[in-house]
Design an enzyme around this catalytic site. Sequence first.
Site: not given
Ligand code: BG6
Length: 491
Positions: A377
């Site tokens: 991510e």
């Molecule tokens: C990470 C998670 O914390 O960040 C995701 O694994 C999440 O599920 C992503 O969507 C972005 O965070 P947010 O809270 O902006 O959606």
Amino acid sequence: MTKTTLPAGFLWGGAVAAHQVEGAYNVGGKGLSVADVMTAAGNREERRITDGVQPSEFYPNHEAVDFYHRYPEDIKLLAEMGFTCFRTSIAWSRIFPQGDELEPNEEGLAFYDRLFDECLKYGIEPVVTLSHFEMPYHLVTKYGGFRGRQTITFFTRFARAVFTRFQDKVKYWLTFNEINNQTNYDRAFTLFTNSGIQVHAGENAEAVMYQAAHYEVVASSLAVQIGHSINPDFQIGAMVAFSPVYPASDQPRDVFKAQRAMQSRFWFSDVQVEGQYPTWLTRYFQAKHFDLDITKADLANLKRGTVDYLGFSYYMSFATQATDHEDNQFSYNEAHDLVTNRFVPQSEWGWQVDPQGLRYALNWMNDRYHLPLFIVENGIGAIDQLEADHTVHDQYRIDYLRDHIVQMKLAMLEDGVDVMGYTPWSAIDIVSASTGQLSKRYGFIYVDRNDDGSGSLARYRKDSFYWYQRVIATNGAELGQKAGGADDSPA
Ligand code: BG6
């Protein structure tokens, strides 16, 4: 022009999680998950956790972006971008609707058969998270989530069912998404989404977190062993949220506080990679009088079930400083101990944008773990404007991703870090995990859906879609021009 020697076979893709895209929350026999009882909030607000599904409330994950029904169209778009992998999760409550059944739900398994077949049709390798903030809600109400040892059995039964069913379709797995988010144990959202736990008045939330996290690292180690026994070629990874914590100054106290913060955030991966608890933490449990249920058999399993690689998310860096009243442990409480880093800008949601921190992160993990790393991510949540001609000019997203890919390449090419792949968050617009907003957009593909659930759900390619298509086509060699600046990719 930028030159690159990124390895052939480097995995380029994007990531989502089942609950954030699928919708169809009660279709195909699916049970409620923790995500189904969380309302939508606004920027920098906490989502509320309701007592079951309340008819008067709006739950954005119930329909999400309807990927459950639209996945063929969406996977086709991912293939058009050139994805060679796609990270998603399996909604645990599609497979075990209540969580404590003995047999899996065939309709749920069949859905993922179709989804993975669709990916493989285009040569897209699925990368699958077993638990991404979507524990069956019944496990929360009946067993208190990961408060209890029993939930290890429910989780490993689920893991065995999906490993067995998808053993010829999925090679790359991750056990628990961002298992270390719950370091922020004073925030109701993190303990609930990570572990299905709501802390009662008078309880020590930190002790509750450590117990739940212990059961999870044990569950992870058992899943690794089960997975390898089903298919020895499986690559099963851990997954942490890697926000490095810098000292706010060069005062030794601040430096030590930052070290303790890093230890507190990353003991999870220490255990999952090395198979044992770090010494500071066992002493910490004693000093805090945490009487945890950690058995000899657990410790043996941790040793036997170490992971094959380490996946991590990278969005931002943190900074901390010591207070005037530190205890001997320099205990780190994320809700209180972070300070603003004046050297890095913030996103609209207050996330500190620090591309160089990604190179730091990669080097830190490489030095410590000596395992392949997978950036599963990385991305920026932003308000996008859909123009009348259905274009979206998201140069800010291109700039963010580009700056991070530059740092990833430096880590790989200059520092020799072994990175398996890069799956930015998110492949397509999703429901934000922390706020429940659709307007906090991350995707390369715009979904016409608004925070209140209105919108046609039509999909549109953003400018970043075409940019990323070129990045993948050139295996990261061509990153394009930074808005208003020169191409500063490493040559
Ligand atoms: C990470 C998670 O914390 O960040 C995701 O694994 C999440 O599920 C992503 O969507 C972005 O965070 P947010 O809270 O902006 O959606």
